[in-house]
Scaffold this active site. Structure first.
Site, mmCIF file in Angstrom:
data_model
loop_
_atom_site.group_PDB
_atom_site.id
_atom_site.type_symbol
_atom_site.label_atom_id
_atom_site.label_comp_id
_atom_site.label_asym_id
_atom_site.label_seq_id
_atom_site.Cartn_x
_atom_site.Cartn_y
_atom_site.Cartn_z
ATOM 1 N N LYS A 190 0.845 -1.188 0.000
ATOM 2 C CA LYS A 190 0.000 0.000 0.000
ATOM 3 C C LYS A 190 0.883 1.241 0.000
ATOM 4 O O LYS A 190 1.482 1.591 1.011
ATOM 5 C CB LYS A 190 -0.940 0.060 1.201
ATOM 6 C CG LYS A 190 -2.078 1.082 0.977
ATOM 7 C CD LYS A 190 -2.668 1.645 2.244
ATOM 8 C CE LYS A 190 -1.926 2.826 2.787
ATOM 9 N NZ LYS A 190 -2.005 4.044 1.927
ATOM 10 N N GLY A 234 6.403 5.126 8.662
ATOM 11 C CA GLY A 234 5.525 6.284 8.797
ATOM 12 C C GLY A 234 5.607 6.859 10.194
ATOM 13 O O GLY A 234 6.634 6.743 10.873
ATOM 14 N N SER A 235 4.530 7.440 10.646
ATOM 15 C CA SER A 235 4.533 8.130 11.937
ATOM 16 C C SER A 235 4.439 7.153 13.099
ATOM 17 O O SER A 235 3.935 6.028 12.962
ATOM 18 C CB SER A 235 3.357 9.107 12.009
ATOM 19 O OG SER A 235 2.130 8.398 12.111
ATOM 20 N N THR A 236 4.895 7.603 14.257
ATOM 21 C CA THR A 236 4.809 6.786 15.464
ATOM 22 C C THR A 236 3.355 6.516 15.837
ATOM 23 O O THR A 236 3.017 5.410 16.271
ATOM 24 C CB THR A 236 5.535 7.499 16.621
ATOM 25 O OG1 THR A 236 6.920 7.651 16.283
ATOM 26 C CG2 THR A 236 5.433 6.691 17.908
ATOM 27 N N VAL A 280 0.729 6.165 13.882
ATOM 28 C CA VAL A 280 0.176 5.103 13.044
ATOM 29 C C VAL A 280 0.873 3.775 13.343
ATOM 30 O O VAL A 280 0.238 2.714 13.302
ATOM 31 C CB VAL A 280 0.290 5.462 11.552
ATOM 32 C CG1 VAL A 280 -0.219 4.323 10.679
ATOM 33 C CG2 VAL A 280 -0.504 6.728 11.258
ATOM 34 N N GLY A 281 2.160 3.817 13.677
ATOM 35 C CA GLY A 281 2.857 2.597 14.066
ATOM 36 C C GLY A 281 2.190 1.911 15.243
ATOM 37 O O GLY A 281 2.077 0.680 15.284
ATOM 38 N N GLU A 304 9.462 1.337 10.994
ATOM 39 C CA GLU A 304 10.464 2.410 10.880
ATOM 40 C C GLU A 304 9.675 3.696 10.986
ATOM 41 O O GLU A 304 8.952 4.086 10.064
ATOM 42 C CB GLU A 304 11.211 2.302 9.549
ATOM 43 C CG GLU A 304 12.489 3.133 9.514
ATOM 44 C CD GLU A 304 12.256 4.543 9.018
ATOM 45 O OE1 GLU A 304 12.188 5.451 9.875
ATOM 46 O OE2 GLU A 304 12.138 4.740 7.806
ATOM 47 N N CYS A 334 12.768 11.259 7.852
ATOM 48 C CA CYS A 334 12.657 10.800 9.237
ATOM 49 C C CYS A 334 13.954 10.989 10.007
ATOM 50 O O CYS A 334 13.941 11.122 11.228
ATOM 51 C CB CYS A 334 12.219 9.340 9.271
ATOM 52 S SG CYS A 334 13.229 8.255 8.253
ATOM 53 N N GLU A 388 8.440 15.809 16.080
ATOM 54 C CA GLU A 388 8.887 15.717 14.702
ATOM 55 C C GLU A 388 8.047 16.642 13.826
ATOM 56 O O GLU A 388 6.824 16.545 13.802
ATOM 57 C CB GLU A 388 8.772 14.276 14.191
ATOM 58 C CG GLU A 388 9.322 14.103 12.796
ATOM 59 C CD GLU A 388 9.245 12.660 12.313
ATOM 60 O OE1 GLU A 388 10.187 12.222 11.636
ATOM 61 O OE2 GLU A 388 8.244 11.988 12.621
#
Length: 507
Positions: free
Chosen positions: A198, A251-253, A255-256, A274, A308, A405
């Site tokens: 995706k 992606g972002s923390t 969403v992680g 990551e 990042c 960030e």
């Protein structure tokens, strides 16, 4: 102050000749070797960040489409040729794909630059150039996946097998779409996995193009499937799918966390993440000031700060601070923001309106908190998503701009006195992705390298990435590697095999 030049619909190269915009050939989902409409028939717009205009309407995949893609990937894994080929056979097909990527590099470069607002010349060398190298690296690794012989303590013989884990869900970000596609797809292919990819909804075009090239190269149908769509729908469906065997997400923390929650609530699939970063660049008094400024500019404003590993916390030892600040301000006067297709430009637009507004909101936070703007601080241009490169001074460690960030062209300058203070400041963050140290003293360098808790530490350089160099973070920057031979690990399951020994002359 940074200057600004916006291009029109057609950019010009250094000689004045117009650069042709790429043809948008692929806008549908890629499932089981075919381009298909979304089940719902819905589409979404991908926009040109230079102008905000629509580039194309892209098929909007959802849960039903993910189900079809996973079904194709499962069939290709359970009954197809790909995992049953020898590693060398897989490697040959991957090399063909590398050749095709390189043959189409000019069109891919324009496509990637248009969709993501990336500098054309840099995209050609760095982004698209990295794709072929990643494929060739892992093509060479495909026939070198070995287990171990175990020295059992009793009359048993043991060994391990490293088997492809199965169907991989690969969710990639918008800041380096092409690079991240192959940083995940290449090791998954080498391992013998099948996959559902995706791409980010902001930058879907290169992933669809790569899917077509993979079919041309001979990758069997169902091995690579691409579902374009949105994170809360298509991405969430991949993360929670009971028949996906692992997920790799960049992606972002925030969403992680959701990815891990979805894994826990579904089939406890392993996850590789990551995530974000707030990386420090620590510059000691003995540093060459001009070299340190070059590194700080690159570490913050490369790819318009959408990286990042961006070193958005620049710590300067007190003795060098004033010289650095004055020289940096002079250097930024010649920085050009404008059309990324123009070779005279240093920085293109932010990827989309949402990111543009997010970066500007952080700049306003910095002003309200009492930080001083040395350069930049404003949007520029009459259209598109351009922001001046911004340098803040008088930044305190507890300010929002120093802790969160930003993912845009914003640099924070801060002071330190001692090495111990620098170590404490560098590690005073929830992130642990990268760091940089600038010093001529080997003893200082060694202590700093050993003391900073990050996935990569660059000494007297920054942003040095290579296919053989592991890349991934610690703490809330995630876990797992997306480069080097270590990247294979997340796509392989280790199986122990034990058999009895009868009347063996030795153990």
């Amino acid at each position: 102050m940074a200057s600004e030049r916006n291009g029109g619909e057609r950019a010009e190269n250094g000689g004045g000749a117009p650069l042709e915009m790429p043809e948008i050939r692929f806008t549908k989902l890629f499932v089981d070797g075919r381009f298909v409409d979304a089940v719902s028939g819905k589409t979404f717009e991908t926009r040109d960040p230079r102008t905000g205009d629509v580039i194309a309407n892209i098929a909007e995949g959802d849960k039903e489409d993910v189900d079809l893609a996973v079904r194709a990937a499962r069939e290709a894994f359970d009954h197809g040729k790909w995992p049953r080929m020898s590693g060398s056979e897989r490697g040959k097909i991957m090399l063909k794909l590398a050749d095709l990527v390189e043959q189409h590099s000019e069109e891919l470069t324009r496509l990637e630059s248009l969709d993501a607002g990336k500098l054309l010349m840099v995209t050609r060398v760095v982004d698209i150039g990295s794709c072929g190298r990643a494929l060739r690296y892992f093509a060479g690794a495909a026939d070198k996946i070995h287990g171990e012989t175990l020295k059992m303590s009793r009359q048993f013989q043991g060994h391990t097998l490293r088997e492809p884990i199965g169907v991989a869900g690969l969710i990639i970000p918008w800041n380096f779409p092409a690079i991240m596609f192959f940083s995940k797809v290449a090791p998954a292919l080498a391992a013998g996995c099948t996959m559902v990819v995706k791409p980010a909804e902001q930058t879907p075009l290169s992933a669809l193009y790569f899917a077509d090239l993979a079919k041309q190269a001979g990758v069997p149908d169902g091995v690579i499937n691409v579902i374009t769509g949105f994170g809360p729908t298509a991405g969430a469906a991949i993360a929670s799918h009971m028949d996906v065997d692992m997920v790799s997400f960049t992606g972002s923390t925030a969403v992680g966390r959701l990815i891990m929650e979805a894994s826990a609530r579904s089939n406890l699939k392993p996850v590789s993440l990551e995530l974000g970063g707030k990386s420090p660049l620590i510059i000691f008094d003995d540093a060459d000031v001009d070299m340190a400024i070059d590194l700080a500019i690159s570490a913050n404003f490369f790819n318009k700060g959408e990286a990042c590993v961006a070193a958005s916390r620049v710590y300067l030892q007190e003795g060098i601070y004033d010289r650095f600040e004055n020289k940096l301000a002079d250097r930024m006067k010649n920085w050009v923001v404008g059309d990324p297709f123009d070779p005279r430009v240093n920085q293109g637009p932010q990827v989309d309106k949402a990111q543009y507004e997010r970066v500007l909101s952080y700049i306003e936070h910095g002003k309200r908190e009492g930080a001083t703007i040395l350069t930049g601080g404003k949007p520029c241009g009459q259209k598109g998503y351009y922001i001046e490169p911004t340098v803040f001074t008088d930044v305190k460690d507890d300010m929002i701009i120093a802790r969160e960030e930003i993912f845009g062209p914003v640099m924070c300058l801060m002071k330190f006195r001692t090495m111990e203070e620098a170590i404490a400041k560098a590690n005073d963050t929830r992130y642990g992705l990268a760091a940089g140290v600038v010093t001529k003293n080997i003893d200082v360098a060694n202590r700093m390298i050993r003391s900073i808790r990050a996935g990569v530490v660059w000494l007297n350089c920054y942003f040095v990435m290579d296919g053989d160099c592991p890349f991934g973070g610690r703490k809330m920057s995630g876990f797992g590697k997306d480069a080097s031979i270590h990247a294979l690990d997340k796509f392989l399951a280790v199986k122990a095999v034990v058999t009895p020994l009868y009347d063996s002359p030795w153990l």
